[in-house]
Design an enzyme around this catalytic site. Structure first.
Site: not given
Length: 217
Positions: A43, A114, A144
């Site tokens: 990521r 998600s 995040k």
């Protein structure tokens, strides 16, 4: 690589932006693999993230480590990169490109999606080729900047009650609350800072894996 629910038990998510100064992501991934992680998601996002050839080169190194360890290598929300790196799977968020488009463009890959609400879970239930769901944040997280409000254990249980897909929990999970997450019945935990900020990555990865192995026994 064929999907297996046990892949979700100890799911490491990271990019170079998550690694403390003086360390490298390949070093951390190697230690996490030695500790027993069951999957890794590349990521690479945020203001400090690598771009272009540097990003691809790092991804190739990380994928090779996963290949040698025989664990799945996922790419987060990047169809082109997933194809370039010949990833085993891709993870798609609600704010990313449409899940149906990803499914069409990457047939045969393991697909994670998600989902943070019951409505989103119901949509995932209708998509037969979605292999697992990532739900969270369970707890507040700093990993995040655009994270949704925390679900809490009760919110996570509500999603589990309606999901036909295995759920991997994510968001704010650490050594202190990991057992509470595992007790809900989720398939595993996806973690970033629990490993990238650990004093001993290998030992922490082992603890993560053992927690879900014990609950699965």
């Amino acid at each position: 690589m064929k999907f297996n629910t046990k892949m979700l038990q100890a799911y490491f998510v990271a990019g170079s932006q998550d690694v403390p100064q003086g360390q490298t992501l390949p070093e951390q991934l190697s230690a996490a693999i030695a500790g027993g992680i069951t999957a890794f998601q590349f990521r690479e996002k945020g203001p400090r993230a690598l771009m272009g050839a540097e990003k691809v080169a790092l991804g190739q190194t990380l994928h090779e480590l996963c290949r040698q360890a025989e664990i799945p290598f996922f790419v987060d929300d990047d169809v082109v990169l997933a194809r370039t790196l010949r990833a085993d799977g891709i993870h798609v968020g609600q704010k990313d490109q449409r899940i149906e488009q990803v499914i069409n463009e990457l047939p045969g890959l393991i697909i994670g999606y998600s989902c943070h609400t019951v409505a989103q879970i119901n949509h995932a239930n209708e998509l037969t080729v979605v292999d697992y769901v990532g739900s969270g944040p369970v707890y507040p997280t700093l990993s995040k900047a655009d994270a949704d409000p925390a679900l809490g254990i009760s919110g996570l249980k509500q999603l589990l009650a309606v999901s036909k897909k295995p759920i991997v929990a994510i968001g704010g999970i650490d050594q202190n609350n990991l057992a509470n997450v595992a007790q809900t019945g989720v398939a595993g935990a996806a973690v970033i800072s629990m490993l990238t900020r650990a004093d001993d990555v290998q030992m922490t990865a082992t603890m993560l894996r053992r927690t879900f192995t014990n609950f699965d026994a």
